[in-house]
Enzyme design. Structure first.
Site, short mmCIF file in Angstrom:
data_model
loop_
_atom_site.label_atom_id
_atom_site.label_comp_id
_atom_site.label_asym_id
_atom_site.label_seq_id
_atom_site.Cartn_x
_atom_site.Cartn_y
_atom_site.Cartn_z
N HIS A 1 3.57 -11.90 3.92
CA HIS A 1 3.08 -10.77 4.73
C HIS A 1 1.97 -11.35 5.61
CE1 HIS A 1 1.40 -6.48 5.05
NE2 HIS A 1 0.43 -7.22 5.51
N ASP B 1 3.45 -9.11 -0.77
CA ASP B 1 3.60 -8.14 0.33
C ASP B 1 2.68 -6.93 0.17
OD1 ASP B 1 4.93 -7.03 2.70
OD2 ASP B 1 5.54 -5.49 1.28
N ASN C 1 4.38 -4.98 -5.30
CA ASN C 1 3.09 -4.25 -5.31
C ASN C 1 3.19 -2.90 -6.02
OD1 ASN C 1 4.63 -3.13 -3.27
ND2 ASN C 1 2.89 -2.74 -1.92
N HIS D 1 8.66 -8.84 7.93
CA HIS D 1 8.42 -7.87 9.01
C HIS D 1 7.66 -8.43 10.22
CE1 HIS D 1 4.69 -7.69 6.77
NE2 HIS D 1 5.15 -6.87 5.85
N ASN E 1 2.32 -0.75 8.60
CA ASN E 1 1.73 -2.08 8.63
C ASN E 1 2.81 -3.13 8.43
OD1 ASN E 1 -0.20 -4.03 8.72
ND2 ASN E 1 -0.76 -3.87 6.57
N ASP F 1 11.64 -2.58 4.73
CA ASP F 1 10.24 -2.30 4.36
C ASP F 1 10.07 -0.81 4.08
OD1 ASP F 1 7.63 -2.74 3.66
OD2 ASP F 1 6.90 -3.04 5.71
N LEU G 1 10.22 0.21 -4.23
CA LEU G 1 10.78 1.24 -5.12
C LEU G 1 9.69 2.02 -5.85
CD1 LEU G 1 13.86 -0.68 -6.59
CD2 LEU G 1 13.86 1.12 -4.86
N ARG G 2 8.44 1.51 -5.79
CA ARG G 2 7.24 2.21 -6.29
C ARG G 2 7.15 2.36 -7.81
NH1 ARG G 2 4.87 1.05 -2.01
NH2 ARG G 2 4.81 2.47 -0.25
#
Lengths: 321, 436
Positions: free
Chosen positions: B177, B150, B90, B230, B276, B303, B59-60
């Site tokens: 990850h 992640d 992150n 992922h 990635n 992702d 969601l940043r």
């Protein structure tokens, strides 16, 4: 031909046409006045994101011999280091009316991006991108091979049947990729020779043979051997630790006096430069009569003249693409 | 609260029924139900699923509000049929304290589009050195159960072991990850035939598989719960299959893009295909599809990784990793799994709702059966619709969809979160202030 991005994009006809044009242009370069009026009023921008004085001077000379205006744009510090983005640089060049952009970039694909993004209308010539392609190097190598090994009337000829070994750091080499593509297109048989660490995963799909043993390949009888530059830092752990030491590398893959002597008498030695004397090539080999390394430089100007000429003066015609 | 009647919906793709929603729950299921006093939604030939749960999304916010905010990201999620998202840690600052996870949790509540469940970082600052205060995050109002670094791999085997052990105290899970960092230095794309030709540094499959192999053995040794983020390679599917056969408590996810796209797309150096883990080969795509179909891979998670234009409109090596996917996930699953006969709609409900809700420990509210008395947290999809993806019409704040100009099947017609529509007739339903 609208751009020159990859040697793999060239058909046999395209490639032979460039080599023939280069030969015609080279014939004019023995004159006292070397300058031709062909590209008068056209602007060629050398856009170099990576230092390469040799390649830049070669393109600059080629463009000037054709009377083009040349602008050297040393764009060190790209978007990678948070300088101006490639897009803004391209828009600037477009606004300035560049007819051709010769680009050298550390990022694979940057010339492709420049040509396909719509940011500028100029013809794009790839002067080396990352570990991808360096098509004019392959063309000048092919031109040099043809001059020495195909005769006496090389015009119109390809390199059918020639056996060429390319030796060294294939993994990081745009020269190797370009040469495998072009030499294959021109009918030569290519063998890549390198330690397994310096060959990319996936090399088995390339149109060439692969060997880990230089002496075995030399014993098969070659027409030409092309030595690639090996960066000394590749052996350090930080550089990837690709081989144990420079000495071990030259013992196994260097072109020393013994290996030079094993070549057939007609065979030639090439190197794209700059050389690491004593690492991939000994002084004996570099300075021998078999070496055509200095001539490659001269041929580079002729080939680049041909590419600029075909792109800007004759290249928009259907029959060339 | 308005009552709703979904007329003729097909729960999990089954026989059509009418579904009456009132007071946040399903109050009636049957044919010919009265629409008295209810807002009627024509659901003929539409498939009704439990609301979708995205266990892996970015969601940043806080930190990169230029790429996405909780508000824009959760609005996009609702339009994609989601009713819950797990927001990765992150951010900037990193979600490694109770304070940050509660902030994200409250931003989600205020936006009201979906339930936002923050994921907590495993290590302080995602640095891979010291455990973050996992217990404090678990006990916070955000009630964190999924922990992940992640974007980075928990590479240190001792730290990974400690994390796996520690979260047992509150039934947490470590979502790894899987990326061996030394094998992927400067990596740009899948290492193989295409990378060799186009001269981009390779990201070998073994760098993912080696970490997954180590982690399943660690999880077995300490008796902990592991989730593999992922998963992208055929070899990874094999390893997870082997681990499950051995009884190891491991779950795995695949992204929509790894179910559909391959490394061939890198040939044009269009950085919208840079992600990635990287897009792999067709053989890998076949393997992850098969793994999802047979249950080796438990879930699909997006992702979704929004990036502003300038982070993609540049040289490949300079571009950011990641692609958006919240508004296309269900369509890609329909295209890659349902239309190929690998999965039925019941299977779609499993991989996009029931299983992710269980792994994230939110199965008391999400991924519920479609039955009377259950929360009306539902997604209604028209599988016959087709649309061409256009980033300009998406709700996410970033344009980096890899499906631009691609036609995909299916359209989310309505999304309900506890009886309240967040999407109706394919359009977002704006909320009055805070809710949920």
């Amino acid at each position: 031909m609208e751009h020159l991005l990859s040697a793999g994009d060239l058909s046999r006809t395209d490639a032979v046409r460039i080599l023939d044009t280069a030969a015609e242009l080279a014939a004019t370069q023995g004159r006292e006045i070397k300058k031709l009026p062909t590209l008068r009023g056209r602007t060629v921008v050398n856009l170099f994101f990576e230092d390469s004085t040799r390649t830049r001077i070669s393109f600059e000379t080629a463009a000037k011999r054709l009377s083009a205006d040349v602008i050297n744009f040393a764009a060190k510090g790209s978007s990678v280091s948070k300088g101006e983005s490639l897009k803004d640089t391209a828009l600037t060049l477009q606004a300035m009316g560049a007819d051709a952009v010769v680009i050298r970039h550390h990022a694979s694909g940057a010339p492709h991006l420049l040509a396909s993004s719509g940011w500028l209308q100029a013809a794009v010539v790839n002067a080396g991108d990352g570990t991808h392609q360096h098509p004019t190097q392959a063309l000048l190598d092919a031109y040099t091979l043809r001059r020495h090994l195909v005769g006496p009337q090389p015009l119109g000829q390809d390199l059918a049947g020639l056996r060429v070994a390319i030796v060294g750091d294939v993994l990081h080499s745009r020269v190797a990729r370009s040469n495998v593509d072009l030499l294959h297109t021109l009918g030569a048989r290519v063998t890549l020779v390198a330690p397994p660490t310096l060959l990319p995963v996936g090399v088995e799909t390339w149109p060439c043979e692969v060997s880990y043993h230089l002496d075995e390949v030399l014993a098969q009888g070659l027409d030409a051997v092309m030595m690639l530059r090996v960066q000394r830092e590749r052996m350090s752990s930080a550089g990837g630790g690709f081989f144990p030491s420079p000495l071990e590398y030259s013992r196994r893959y260097g072109l020393d006096a013994r290996r030079l002597a094993a070549l057939p008498s007609h065979a030639v030695v090439l190197h794209p430069g700059p050389m690491n004397r004593g690492l991939e090539i000994s002084a004996t080999a570099a300075d021998s009569s078999r070496s055509v390394i200095v001539e490659q430089v001269a041929n580079g100007v002729a080939v680049r003249m041909a590419v600029l000429y075909l792109l800007l003066a004759g290249g928009r015609r259907e029959d060339v693409s | 609260m308005t009552e709703y009647l979904l007329r003729g919906a097909r729960p999990l793709g089954g026989e059509p029924v009418d579904v009456r929603i009132s007071g946040g729950v399903i109050v009636a299921l049957g044919t010919g139900l009265s629409d008295d006093g209810a807002h009627v939604v024509d659901a003929q030939d539409h498939v009704l699923l439990p609301g979708l749960v995205d266990l892996h999304t970015h969601l940043r916010e806080p930190g990169r509000e230029d790429a996405e905010t909780v508000a824009s990201g959760t609005r996009a999620a609702a339009l994609g049929g989601f009713t819950a998202v797990h927001a990765m840690a992150n951010t900037n600052p990193v979600a490694d304290t109770a304070g940050v996870v509660e902030q994200v949790f409250h931003l989600g509540r205020r936006a009201g589009w979906v339930d936002v469940f923050p994921v907590g970082a495993v290590s302080i600052g995602l640095e891979g050195e010291r455990l973050a205060e996992l217990g404090a995050m678990a006990d916070s109002e955000a009630r964190v159960r999924v922990f992940s670094d992640d974007g980075k791999c928990v590479w240190d085997p001792v730290l990974m072991r400690r994390a796996l052990e520690y979260v047992k105290a509150f039934d947490g899970v470590i979502a790894q990850h899987a990326q061996e960092p030394r094998l992927t230095e400067h990596a740009q794309m899948h290492e193989g035939v295409v990378s060799a030709q186009i001269g981009l540094a390779g990201w070998p499959a073994v760098a993912e598989e080696a970490i997954i192999a180590r982690d399943v053995l660690l999880a077995e040794h300490v008796g902990s719960r592991l989730h593999v983020c992922h998963l992208s390679t055929a070899g990874s599917v094999e390893i997870v299959r082997w681990a499950k056969g051995r009884g190891i408590d491991v779950t795995a996810e695949v992204t929509p893009h790894h179910l559909l796209l391959t490394d061939e797309l890198a040939r044009g150096y269009d950085a919208r295909f840079k992600v990635n883990p990287p897009l792999r080969t067709q053989a890998d795509v076949e393997a992850v599809r098969a793994g999802l179909a047979d249950g080796t891979i438990d879930i699909v998670a997006t992702d979704h990784a929004p990036h502003p234009v300038e982070d993609k409109d540049c040289e490949w090596a300079a571009a950011a990793f990641g692609m958006t996917g919240r508004e296309t996930a269900l369509s890609v699953v329909q295209h890659a799994m349902v239309e190929t006969g690998l999965l039925d709609w019941e299977g779609v409900a499993r991989v996009l709702s029931t299983a992710p809700a269980r792994i994230g420990r939110v199965e008391d509210r999400h991924g519920r059966p479609i039955a009377v008395g259950e929360p009306a947290t539902l997604t209604l999809v028209d599988p016959a619709a087709r649309r061409t993806v256009d980033p300009r019409t998406q709700a996410t704040a970033s344009p980096n969809t890899p499906y631009f100009d691609r036609e995909l099947p299916g359209r989310v017609v309505a999304t309900f979160l506890r009886g309240r529509p967040t999407v109706l007739d394919g359009a977002p339903v704006e909320q009055e202030g805070a809710s949920a």
